[in-house]
Design an enzyme around this catalytic site. Sequence first.
Site, PDB file in Angstrom:
ATOM      1  N   ILE A   1       0.848  -1.203   0.000  1.00 35.90           N
ATOM      2  CA  ILE A   1       0.000   0.000   0.000  1.00 35.90           C
ATOM      3  C   ILE A   1       0.879   1.247   0.000  1.00 35.90           C
ATOM      4  O   ILE A   1       0.574   2.235  -0.669  1.00 35.90           O
ATOM      5  CB  ILE A   1      -0.950  -0.010   1.202  1.00 35.90           C
ATOM      6  CG1 ILE A   1      -1.943  -1.173   1.088  1.00 35.90           C
ATOM      7  CG2 ILE A   1      -1.715   1.311   1.305  1.00 35.90           C
ATOM      8  CD1 ILE A   1      -2.846  -1.341   2.298  1.00 35.90           C
TER       9      ILE A   1
ATOM     10  N   ASN B   1       1.014   4.548   7.947  1.00 32.75           N
ATOM     11  CA  ASN B   1       0.607   3.400   7.144  1.00 32.75           C
ATOM     12  C   ASN B   1       1.235   2.088   7.591  1.00 32.75           C
ATOM     13  O   ASN B   1       0.655   1.023   7.389  1.00 32.75           O
ATOM     14  CB  ASN B   1       0.981   3.680   5.672  1.00 32.75           C
ATOM     15  CG  ASN B   1       0.891   2.451   4.803  1.00 32.75           C
ATOM     16  OD1 ASN B   1      -0.185   1.882   4.599  1.00 32.75           O
ATOM     17  ND2 ASN B   1       2.031   2.011   4.277  1.00 32.75           N
TER      18      ASN B   1
ATOM     19  N   TYR C   1      -3.891  -7.638  16.887  1.00 29.22           N
ATOM     20  CA  TYR C   1      -3.917  -6.671  15.777  1.00 29.22           C
ATOM     21  C   TYR C   1      -5.198  -5.856  15.815  1.00 29.22           C
ATOM     22  O   TYR C   1      -5.177  -4.626  15.648  1.00 29.22           O
ATOM     23  CB  TYR C   1      -3.804  -7.447  14.470  1.00 29.22           C
ATOM     24  CG  TYR C   1      -3.865  -6.640  13.198  1.00 29.22           C
ATOM     25  CD1 TYR C   1      -2.767  -5.915  12.769  1.00 29.22           C
ATOM     26  CD2 TYR C   1      -5.004  -6.660  12.397  1.00 29.22           C
ATOM     27  CE1 TYR C   1      -2.797  -5.204  11.579  1.00 29.22           C
ATOM     28  CE2 TYR C   1      -5.046  -5.958  11.205  1.00 29.22           C
ATOM     29  CZ  TYR C   1      -3.948  -5.227  10.795  1.00 29.22           C
ATOM     30  OH  TYR C   1      -3.988  -4.531   9.606  1.00 29.22           O
TER      31      TYR C   1
ATOM     32  N   LYS D   1      -5.454  -1.850  16.168  1.00 26.58           N
ATOM     33  CA  LYS D   1      -6.085  -1.037  15.125  1.00 26.58           C
ATOM     34  C   LYS D   1      -7.299  -0.276  15.652  1.00 26.58           C
ATOM     35  O   LYS D   1      -7.590   0.839  15.200  1.00 26.58           O
ATOM     36  CB  LYS D   1      -6.472  -1.925  13.944  1.00 26.58           C
ATOM     37  CG  LYS D   1      -5.271  -2.468  13.159  1.00 26.58           C
ATOM     38  CD  LYS D   1      -4.453  -1.345  12.536  1.00 26.58           C
ATOM     39  CE  LYS D   1      -3.408  -1.869  11.559  1.00 26.58           C
ATOM     40  NZ  LYS D   1      -2.642  -0.775  10.912  1.00 26.58           N
TER      41      LYS D   1
END
Length: 258
Positions: A22, A86, A150, A154
């Site tokens: 990405i 990112n 995770y 997040k």
Amino acid sequence: MTQAFLGLGGKTVLISGAGGGIGRVLVEKFAAAGAQVVGADRDLGMLEGLPLSARILFDQTDSAGTRQAVQAHLATNGVPDAVIANAGYTRAEHFGQLDDAVWASEMAINLNGAYALVDPIAAGMAERGAGNVVLISSVNGLQHFGNPAYAAAKAGLIAYGKAIAVELGARGVRANVVAPGSVRTAAWDHRLEANPHLLDKVLPHYPMGRMVVPEEVANAVLFLASDAASGITGVTIPVDGGLTAGHYRFIKDVLNTP
């Protein structure tokens, strides 16, 4: 999206994880929009071939090292107009694969390291009276799809983005979050090599019938970081092919829709 519409011409944008699937697309998109892009990653070789005005090296699992590298860059080059957090990584997919060490490592890169990156930049933006933060979270931070550590990290990024938006908004700083679903990057190649039929199980859960691609994630980030989104702060935008809109698999299998 045209350069004039976005208003990014001549602005400086710092992108972490710039050498990833990405990240490389983010760099290309922002450069094409006229921005001067500073690429950050853990290895100089990962940044080769990218249209960058500067490079920063740090391992985001090391919060102190990350903060030190960012502060050194700011002291020499000033505060960027935008920062895109990112960089991220996950390995544990369910509780059976999770222990204290794995939990700590997931938090280190996905939350603590992102904070160490963004915090000094956001403080400088607030002092200047203008700035823009975009955090790359995940649909795992919105609903549970496995990856417990995770997901927790997040979800923390989403909360952190709201905190910046609320506490620094009056000082000219905007902060928003992009939450991708499964993104078809090279990271999936290894999983598909191990299980060539994995997509047959994954794709039926997506209303669009496909994964999103890095360009689609980058377009959302580009918009939120631009003047075109000047009135938007504190929001989370899923880029997930409809995954979090509802339970398509339930409707299809239980209600027998065509």
